[in-house]
Design an enzyme around this catalytic site. Structure first.
Site, short mmCIF file in Angstrom:
data_model
loop_
_atom_site.label_atom_id
_atom_site.label_comp_id
_atom_site.label_asym_id
_atom_site.label_seq_id
_atom_site.Cartn_x
_atom_site.Cartn_y
_atom_site.Cartn_z
N PHE A 66 0.84 -1.03 -0.11
CA PHE A 66 0.17 0.21 -0.02
C PHE A 66 0.88 0.94 -0.14
CE2 PHE A 66 -3.95 2.07 0.36
CZ PHE A 66 -3.90 2.98 0.85
N ILE A 90 -0.26 -11.72 -1.16
CA ILE A 90 -1.09 -12.96 -0.61
C ILE A 90 -1.99 -12.89 -0.33
CG2 ILE A 90 -0.67 -15.23 -0.13
CD1 ILE A 90 2.68 -14.14 -0.78
N GLU A 93 -6.76 -14.56 5.40
CA GLU A 93 -7.82 -14.75 5.10
C GLU A 93 -9.23 -14.01 4.65
OE1 GLU A 93 -7.47 -17.82 9.48
OE2 GLU A 93 -8.06 -15.37 9.22
N HIS A 96 -8.99 -8.32 2.94
CA HIS A 96 -7.97 -7.03 2.92
C HIS A 96 -7.29 -7.46 1.57
CE1 HIS A 96 -4.21 -5.28 4.41
NE2 HIS A 96 -5.17 -4.11 4.85
N1 LIG Z 1 -0.84 -8.50 3.46
C1 LIG Z 1 0.19 -8.00 3.34
C2 LIG Z 1 0.35 -6.52 3.02
N2 LIG Z 1 -1.10 -5.86 4.14
C3 LIG Z 1 -0.20 -4.34 4.27
C4 LIG Z 1 -0.20 -3.06 3.47
O1 LIG Z 1 0.55 -3.56 2.52
C5 LIG Z 1 -0.01 -1.93 3.96
O2 LIG Z 1 1.76 -1.90 4.03
C6 LIG Z 1 -0.89 -1.70 5.26
O3 LIG Z 1 -2.09 -2.30 5.91
C7 LIG Z 1 -0.05 -0.70 5.90
O4 LIG Z 1 -0.87 0.48 5.47
N3 LIG Z 1 1.05 -5.52 2.52
C8 LIG Z 1 2.06 -6.45 0.97
O5 LIG Z 1 2.79 -5.38 0.59
N4 LIG Z 1 1.48 -7.74 1.23
C9 LIG Z 1 0.61 -8.65 1.79
O6 LIG Z 1 0.22 -9.57 1.61
C1 LIG Z 2 -2.86 -9.12 0.90
C2 LIG Z 2 -3.01 -8.96 3.23
O1 LIG Z 2 -3.23 -7.61 4.02
C3 LIG Z 2 -3.05 -10.07 3.74
O2 LIG Z 2 -2.08 -10.77 3.51
C4 LIG Z 2 -3.63 -10.36 5.09
O3 LIG Z 2 -4.12 -10.96 5.92
P1 LIG Z 2 -5.39 -11.56 6.23
O4 LIG Z 2 -6.87 -11.19 5.53
O5 LIG Z 2 -5.58 -13.13 6.80
O6 LIG Z 2 -5.64 -10.51 7.41
#
Ligand SMILES: Nc1c(NC[C@H](O)[C@H](O)[C@H](O)CO)[nH]c(=O)[nH]c1=O
Ligand SMILES: CC(=O)[C@@H](O)COP(=O)(O)O
Length: 161
Positions: A66, A90, A93, A96
């Site tokens: 993000f 990736i 659950e 998000h």
């Molecule tokens: N779940 C994943 C994330 N989540 C974090 C967000 O990208 C961001 O840093 C957070 O929400 C704080 O603003 N990021 C990834 O790059 N890959 C993932 O699988």
């Molecule tokens: C892409 C994501 O933010 C995800 O991997 C976070 O995992 P969850 O959906 O189980 O909270």
């Protein structure tokens, strides 16, 4: 065509511009660092192969995909000819995954529309870890290589346009 049946690392150097005159910024997400570091190595090595000088490759890290939006926006201000956004998202659950992937895609699209420096979308959006491994130096090649080729092509286009 899906990635299946292609190779992300394939390119014909003879058909590509010489990168010796370009400066390239690379913004790398720290989430799934094993994947993003492989994508970065693929991109870095390919930029060198295409003639970009090591001193002209600027690397910044951000917490997650993000934050690539903000990091790439600030990288565009660093007098570079192109920016590469590297991330690995990736599915977990919850929903998000959907929100992060959509936000990053839209945000990087907006940077390309609203500003002059091209930003290359090197963000894997995978259902599982194996798909990420397969696309960051595994059986499907390395999306970082693909992104570096696109960066040099778009930097060249921008210089001519
Ligand atoms: N779940 C994943 C994330 N989540 C974090 C967000 O990208 C961001 O840093 C957070 O929400 C704080 O603003 N990021 C990834 O790059 N890959 C993932 O699988
Ligand atoms: C892409 C994501 O933010 C995800 O991997 C976070 O995992 P969850 O959906 O189980 O909270």
């Amino acid at each position: 065509m899906a990635t299946e049946g292609t190779n992300l690392s394939g390119y014909n150097k003879a058909l590509l511009p010489n990168g010796e005159k370009f400066r390239v910024g690379i913004v790398v997400s720290q989430w799934n660092e094993d994947i993003t570091s492989s994508l970065y190595k693929g991109a870095f090595d390919t930029l060198l192969d295409l003639g970009v000088k090591p001193v002209n490759i600027i690397k910044w890290e951000v917490p997650g995909s993000f934050e690539l939006i903000y990091g790439c926006k600030k990288m565009q201000e660093q007098m570079v000819n192109a920016v590469i956004a590297i991330g690995s998202v990736i599915q977990g659950e919850t929903k998000h995954f959907d929100f992060v992937c959509d936000a990053v895609a839209q945000g990087i699209k907006d940077l390309n529309v609203n500003r002059e420096t091209p930003v290359i979308f090197c963000v894997l959006t995978d259902n599982n870890k194996q798909q990420s491994i397969d696309r960051s130096g595994g059986k499907h090649g390395n999306k970082g290589v693909e992104a570096a080729v696109a960066a040099v092509q778009m930097a060249d286009l921008r210089m001519k346009a």
